[in-house]
Structures are given as C-alpha cells and as structure tokens.
Design a protein around this motif. Structure first.
Motif, short mmCIF file in Angstrom:
data_model
loop_
_atom_site.label_atom_id
_atom_site.label_comp_id
_atom_site.label_asym_id
_atom_site.label_seq_id
_atom_site.Cartn_x
_atom_site.Cartn_y
_atom_site.Cartn_z
N UNK A 1 0.80 -1.17 0.08
CA UNK A 1 0.03 -0.04 -0.09
C UNK A 1 0.89 1.12 -0.17
N UNK A 2 0.80 2.11 -1.04
CA UNK A 2 1.59 3.11 -1.24
C UNK A 2 1.30 4.52 -0.56
N UNK A 3 2.29 5.13 0.54
CA UNK A 3 1.74 6.55 1.12
C UNK A 3 2.80 7.46 0.28
N UNK A 4 2.41 8.24 -0.43
CA UNK A 4 3.42 9.30 -1.30
C UNK A 4 3.77 10.53 -0.25
N UNK A 5 4.99 11.17 -0.41
CA UNK A 5 5.49 12.05 -0.04
C UNK A 5 6.00 13.24 -1.03
N UNK A 6 5.62 14.27 -0.77
CA UNK A 6 6.02 15.49 -1.82
C UNK A 6 7.62 15.54 -1.51
N UNK A 7 8.36 15.72 -2.75
CA UNK A 7 9.75 16.21 -2.54
C UNK A 7 9.64 17.66 -3.42
N UNK A 8 10.38 18.35 -2.79
CA UNK A 8 10.22 19.91 -3.14
C UNK A 8 11.94 20.20 -3.28
N UNK A 9 12.08 21.07 -4.14
CA UNK A 9 13.38 21.86 -4.42
C UNK A 9 14.21 21.92 -3.18
N UNK A 10 13.46 22.02 -2.12
CA UNK A 10 14.21 22.41 -0.71
C UNK A 10 14.30 20.75 -0.17
N UNK A 11 13.81 19.80 -0.58
CA UNK A 11 13.75 18.60 0.15
C UNK A 11 12.29 18.22 0.48
N UNK A 12 12.15 17.44 1.67
CA UNK A 12 10.64 17.19 2.04
C UNK A 12 10.34 17.89 3.19
N UNK A 13 9.03 17.94 3.26
CA UNK A 13 8.53 18.74 4.63
C UNK A 13 8.44 17.77 5.61
N UNK A 14 9.51 17.99 6.57
CA UNK A 14 9.72 16.85 7.53
C UNK A 14 8.82 16.53 8.45
N UNK A 15 8.06 17.70 8.84
CA UNK A 15 6.69 17.47 9.71
C UNK A 15 5.53 16.49 8.95
N UNK A 16 5.58 16.94 7.65
CA UNK A 16 4.74 15.72 7.15
C UNK A 16 5.05 14.49 7.05
N UNK A 17 6.42 14.19 6.90
CA UNK A 17 7.19 12.90 6.84
C UNK A 17 6.88 12.56 8.16
N UNK A 18 7.14 13.20 9.25
CA UNK A 18 6.77 12.42 10.54
C UNK A 18 5.40 11.99 10.95
N UNK A 19 4.42 13.13 10.36
CA UNK A 19 2.88 12.57 10.68
C UNK A 19 2.73 11.42 9.59
N UNK A 20 3.18 11.09 8.66
CA UNK A 20 2.95 10.09 7.81
C UNK A 20 3.41 8.79 8.56
N UNK A 21 4.40 9.13 8.86
CA UNK A 21 5.31 7.84 9.56
C UNK A 21 4.43 7.53 11.11
N UNK A 22 3.93 8.35 11.60
CA UNK A 22 3.18 8.25 12.72
C UNK A 22 1.84 7.42 12.36
N UNK A 23 1.44 7.98 11.64
CA UNK A 23 -0.16 7.60 11.11
C UNK A 23 -0.29 6.08 10.47
#
Lengths: 475, 475
Positions: free
Chosen positions: A222-244
């Motif tokens: 089951x795939x959960x996508x994480x946006x990548x931006x020119x400055x890298x990731x939104x790490x808060x979002x990454x953490x939220x996704x890992x938590x959830x």
C-alpha cells in the motif's frame, strides 16, 4: 490497466480481498467477458464470510464497471479490452499479477529523439579502451569463467568497494554488509521481496522513479506518497505520515532525484535517519546519480548518518560505467543482509563473476576518474542545450545540479497524453509526469532526459517537442 | 521454521488468513515472545470479520504451540528460537517471508568432500582456452560493454539458439519465443512470479530439486506432490491429481531428473502434454542435464510434443559451459512470454550483453563439441567410482544414465540427520532426501553428486561416508 489500479487501491479490508480475488480471476481471463460469476451465496461459503461482505465486493465491482448485475440472475463480467491481452483468451491462462511497467512501454518505442531514457549515451563511454582493458582482466583471472560465484558477490570486489565507500563517504562498513547485484533494478527488487509483504505500507516520493512504483506494487504494498520539493521534504509531514501509517520502509532518491533532480539537504538527511529510527521505518536510499554532479559534490548519503541500521543503501554503477556489465550494490546491516542473500539465492544464485571482475578493475583504474571528468562536462553541456532551447518558452523547471533529467511543467492548457502520442508519431519520446506519481497526477509535468542523445539530436528533439506543444495549443 | 511450514499449510480460508497474519507478525519479531497479542474483539474489528473467525485462528495457533492463552487475560506469544533470528529482536524489523533454502545452508558448509553440490568440477572446463577465446569476442564487439541490452535477450543469440533447438529437438520456435536469463534459477523464479499467485496449486515431482520447492513456496503456492519412479510417473495418478486440484502448473525435470536421475519415457511425454492441455495445467519442463548422457541420447523434450502452448521449456547451460557466465533460456508461447518479459523487466531489466555474446560464440564453436565428449567420459568414470565404492554396501540405487547425481537409499536403521552432522564434522557433505521432498519424508534417502570432486577425492569421500554410516549403525 484500470482494473489493476483498483485492485491496488482497494487492498486490505475483507470485502476488498474478495473484490481483489474476483478481479484477479477476471484479469487472468479465467472468468471471461459476459460470463456469469459465482453467486454471493457460494462465494460467502467458499470464503467463510457473511454474504453481505461478498455483496459489498460485488457492489464495488459494479461501481467500477467491472461487473454488471442482471436482475435476479446474478453478476456478469463486463468486457474490457484492457483487463487482459486478447490472446490470453485462446492461449494458456496467465497471471495478471505482473504489474504493467508504463515506463517500459514508452522505452519500447523506437524513436530518433529519445528524451525518455534516463540512460547514458553509449558514445560517451570509452568503449575501445574498455575492450582492450578487459583482455587484461582475463589474463589476471584465466579460470574466471569456470569459477562458481558466491551469492553475496566476489570478496575482492566487496573489499575494494568497502574501502572506497569508507574513504569517500565515511561509511562504517564491512565487506559482509555489501551485496553485489545484477544492476540497480535487481537491488530494488530484492529489497522489495525481502522486506515488503502484501498490504505493508511503503512510502514513496512524489514524483518518484516510476519503476519503483511498479516494483513495490508488485509486492502488494500500500503506497503512501511524500512530496519532494526543491528544498527537500516537509519533515513534519514525513513524521506525521510515519506516525499515522507505520510504513515498513520509505524508498527515496535524495541526490539528484529522478525525475526532479532535487537534492535533499544535509541537515534533512540527518533528521530523516532519526525519524526512521524513532518510527522503525527503513529508509531505502537509492543513489545512482551521485557521481553525475555539475558543480560541487552532493551531500553525503543518508547511510553515512545511520548508526542503528535503518538505512539500506542502493548504488548502481552501470548507469555510467559499462551498462553492458550491469553491476550495483546494496549496503545494509547483517540482519537485513541475511534476508537479501536468501532472496537472491532463490532469484538468481549470484551475480556472474566475469562482470564483477571486469567492473572491479575498471572502476578502480585511473582511467575511470578521467572518464568521469569528461562525462560531467559532456552532460553539463547537454543539460545547458535543453535549458537554452526551453528558455524561450513559458515552461517551468528547476535547473538540476546533477543527474540525467529535467522535470518540466508545461502550461496547463497543454494536454500531455495527446502530446506524447503526437510526439511518438514524430519519433520523439518523453516521460509524462503522471507515470512518476503514485497518484497518477502531475498532469502538466514531463521528464526530459538529456543523457542519451548527442548534442545535435538533443537540440533538434527539444525544438520539435516545443513546436508540437505550441501547435497543440493553437489546436 | 516450524511456524513457516504451518503458514504454508493453512493458506486459504478466512480464519487461516488471520492465522497467517498473526503468525507473520510474530515471525517478523513485531510481536515478541511473552508479548500480549491483540484481543479477539480488536482483530475482528480490524478485519471486519466475526469474532468466532478470529477465535478459530487463535485456537489453531494454540494447538501449534505458537501462542498460549492465559485465562481471561488473553493470548501471548510462546518464545521459539526458530521463528526468527535472535538478532532481529535488536535490529530493524525484517520480513520472514523469504523462505529458508535448506540446500543452500548445506552448500555454505566448507568441506573437502563435497558430495552435496550438483555442480561441475571447474577443472573439467577448458578454462585457459576459454579466456583466450573471450578476447576474440571482445574484438568482434568492441562496443559490447557500452551497449544497453534488451530485456528479452540478444537477438543474435536468440536466433542462433532457435536454429539449434529446431535442429536438435525439432522444436517449432521463433526467436520471439525465447528469453535469455541469468542462469536457471532466474528462469525458474520468473516463471513462478509470472504464473503463480498465493494459494495457486503447483504440482511438483517427489522427490524434486529442492530449490524448486523453495521458489514456489515463496510465491505462496499450495504444493501437490507427484511420485516419480524409475519408469516415470503413474499417469493415472497424475490425471486424478489434475482433475482434483486443478493445478496452475506442474514443474518437472523429466530427463536425468534431480535428484533421482530417472528418465520419463517418450510415450509418457506425449501423454503428459495431452493431459496438460485437457486440464489446462502448464508443464514447466526443466532440462539442465540433457547433454550429460552416458549411453544414448535421452528422448526429446516434452516441449517438442507441445502444439497448444502448454509447455514452458527451461534450459540451463551454465552447469557445464562456463558457470561464471550464468546463461539459461526459457522457451514458451508469446502470451506467456509477454508476462515473463514484464516480470524480468522489473527484476533485473535484462541479462548483461557481455555474458550473452561470450556464450553465443563459445556454445556454437567446434571446441564445445569436443569438450562435451570429454565431459561425458569424465563424468561416467566418476559415477562408476561411486557405484564401485557402494557396491560393497547394502545401500540401494538405480544406476543413472546421465546427470550429476545418485539417489541412494540407506538401511532404515541409519538416521540421516545425525549422519549428516557427523559427516560435516569430518568435512563431508551430502543432501538428505527429506530436503528434496515437499512432504519432508524420504528419511532413508540421500543425494550424492559425483560431478564436483575429482576421482581421488570422490573415492575417499564415499569410503569415509560409508564408514561413518556403518559406525553410526554399530552406535
């Protein structure tokens, strides 16, 4: 492949499992168009579930126009050319469990202006020198072809690479923590097979390398996508996704990312490793473009920050050293290595020795360093050509500091799929952004690879592409 | 791996899926020994099933001594060293979905008297000639290493093999119906991945090549064994099984079968193809030993009798031509080939070109024919040595007419597992029969390979083995 997509989206709950079950049989051609499907009662008995559950599955299949209900008499398969190759009706039944690789379909197109292949122009390789060179390798190991190879890979090569990684990236690594694979694809596939089970959650960048989507889907992830931006990731979002979602792993390509060319900055790398450890999410760091930088060298790999063993490092070399060899490595900690070795043991019982020995002696030769210098310059020039040609347009992109690709946003008025069809007719190929997105969005984006064509073809190809896009606009 | 075995046996029904789900998490070390497991209520909600279903799963886990119930308070994990490597408790979570390969464990033993490896003695290969030869190949294709390879395999090689198979075996074959793989293991694995889904029924010979058991198990197949006898199969039994279980495929090795060396006679081959067609069961014909015959050539492959496309032909060459190259082929009809190509595309994106070109030029050289002649004689001599040494014992076997192995029945008073442990201490390895049996029986049988050791070591090894077996008897 509408049906396959559904079968991925609806994985998990019980009625969804039954949905998948029915869908698979239809996709395989075991249940044919217009054929009557098993009754709710019989499936409920077969699966030992409540009839409402089967009903729910059939309702969903109906909504998705995969089956139709004929009042009272039951459910029937709606014909759909896409769902399985027509010939499978007449030929032996085959499994539709192999997911389509859309990228590979584009690669199969024979075109003059190949802007779709993130591969190196073979003419940029020192081929003649290379062949002469190989002969010396055969003098060094006259019995090489008659020697059985180990599953993990040639000891001499693993020792040498160990020293190399320790020197350049300050890895803490022993030869036992290295696996030699037949190219990066195999490395990725072995990781997926050893670590991912159906319904496991896998985090992917968006956009990402589309083959990664195919490989993890094939494992039923089951795939959960994480946006990548020119400055890298939104790490808060990454953490939220890992938590959830408690993902088993996060597959990422933090250095000259494909398709975007973005670089995840050093401070984020350190933080990502901490998050991985806290949320017990393995990081699969794919690093094929590291040596293809135009300015300064990129930040160190995540693996270098990892002490607890949460990062698995994939490094392909065949992208720029003798593609004909197909050599890549996986670096990880022993507990995971054991499983990768078992997986490889059943998959191909080891990477052929001849390829490893040739690679070993070439990779560590002075000649390679000279080759790399020339290569970086040649690719910078080609990248510049594309950017020159695009500068006249209102297309948008971030100029990459390395890698093989340009990730370009076209005006939203341009429809990409029709454009691709027109281009293919004109012998031009590119990669539509939607293919690089687990959610199949990025409808206005395309990936342009500047690595495969020579300067002249590249310039012409881009010019024609722009022209066709403009013409499309004018209708 | 007691638990893993259970998870294979109980695949299918709903409560069994929940059983597997719980078992997997335990095997992965996500639910640790002594840890309290989720309540029946919570799992019932998670899976959207009746609580009785979860109860049933827990009951089965209790019977199998995987969990224990503590009155009122719930279910707890029973510690079991086997279920996952101790280090995975401290290291990142890993999947236990990779099945153990028992054979490979034996192969990892460093021994002087290797009677376990069904591989050719490298000294029987014309190594020196070979490396001189390869240099010419690099002159022929100076750009070889810089050339990208196709997924299906080099056209020149596929054309040549096509002619070869048509000439020797009267195959009806086009180059599009051939796939070049990195060795036989990959060929088998691709077939399994493309055609077998969890809970599909797969027929295997009994005894069989043990890696085949591992590979199809890894795909989650339900395995139905078919006895193989010196005279071939009991075709009535085969038909009954096909009728009863509707297997997706039957993996068979009809020519100098591993481990038995038996040959399925020509008349049975024809009949098998008819049965496959009638019951829509694909036949996977693995044919690695065809060229290793001691007397007359073996009967034609099943594939030669196949007109409707129910036979998939696997042929490995690396067993006796340059193991360091790792080249095998799959021959099958286009509808299936499409799926194999897609599977390979995601697995390793193609077999390296250099290996294919070297193979091509060596395989079709005169030198190879001379080599094969010598090889057959050398192997006949080695087989005779083993049979001489065993003639003094009351061990039983059928003298093989080809292949690398002797399938030997020891007196039932000899316990094989303890014998193997003793032998390993004495630097002798062999393959216990149970490993070659999906049902893990054949407790008195062993596989002795005479292909890997030179004549002297072979004689000594067998003598010591017999001695240790006798001593074991006397206690």
């Amino acid at each position: 492949m509408k049906k396959t997509v559904h079968s991925n989206r609806y994985a998990g709950k019980l009625f969804e499992q039954i949905y998948d079950y029915i869908l698979d049989r239809i996709n395989r051609g075991e249940w044919k168009p217009h054929e009557k499907l098993p009754s709710i009662r019989s499936l409920a008995m077969e699966f030992n579930v409540h009839r409402l559950t089967v009903y729910k599955a059939y309702q969903l299949l109906k909504e998705n126009r995969i089956v139709e209900a004929k009042d009272k008499s039951g459910y029937y398969v709606i014909p759909n050319g896409d769902s399985f190759p027509a010939d499978s009706l007449h030929d032996p039944i085959i499994s539709a469990y192999v997911h389509e690789s859309h990228l590979s379909e584009i690669h199969q197109v024979q075109a003059e202006y190949v802007l779709s292949k993130s591969l190196l122009d073979p003419n940029l390789l020192p081929n003649l020198y290379f062949s002469e060179y190989v002969k010396q390798v055969f003098d060094l190991y006259p019995k090489m072809l008659g020697t059985y190879f180990t599953v993990q890979g040639d000891q001499e090569l693993r020792d040498a690479l160990c020293r190399y990684f320790t020197d350049c990236h300050r890895f803490h690594l022993s030869a036992d923590e290295l696996l030699i694979t037949c190219g990066s694809q195999e490395a990725m596939d072995l990781v997926a097979r050893a670590l991912v089970k159906p319904r496991d959650v896998v985090m992917l960048e968006r956009p990402t390398y589309s083959t990664a989507i195919d490989i993890f889907r094939r494992q039923g992830a089951v795939i959960v996508p994480v946006e990548i931006h020119p400055y890298g990731y939104d790490l808060e979002q990454v953490e939220k996704l890992m938590q959830a979602y408690k993902p088993r792993l996060f597959y990422l390509n933090p250095t000259f990312q494909s398709p975007t060319g973005y670089i995840v900055p050093a401070e984020q790398r350190k933080r990502l490793v901490e998050l991985a450890e806290r949320y017990q999410c393995l990081l699969i760091e794919d690093d094929p473009y590291r040596d293809i930088y135009f300015g300064e060298e990129p930040p160190r790999p995540l693996f270098a920050y990892d002490t607890a063993g949460w990062v698995i490092y994939l490094r392909s070399f065949s992208k720029y050293i003798a593609p004909g060899l197909g050599i890549a490595i996986v670096a990880c900690r022993p507990s995971i290595m054991n499983y990768l070795i078992k997986a490889k043991m059943l998959s191909d019982s080891g990477t052929p020795l001849v390829n490893q020995k040739i690679f070993l002696h070439y990779f560590f030769s002075e000649r390679l360093q000279q080759h790399m210098e020339k290569l970086r310059i040649a690719l910078t020039v080609r990248k510049d050509i594309v950017e020159q040609e695009l500068s006249a347009t209102d297309w948008q992109w971030n100029s990459p500091a390395g890698g093989f690709n340009l990730w370009v946003k076209l005006p939203e008025t341009v429809e990409i799929e029709p454009l691709l069809s027109t281009c293919i007719k004109q012998s031009i190929t590119f990669v539509p952004g939607a293919i690089c997105d687990p959610l199949k969005e990025y409808k206005s984006w395309i990936r342009l690879s500047y690595s495969y064509l020579n300067e002249q073809l590249l310039r012409e190809g881009i010019q024609r592409l722009v022209e066709l896009a403009d013409r499309g606009l004018k209708g």
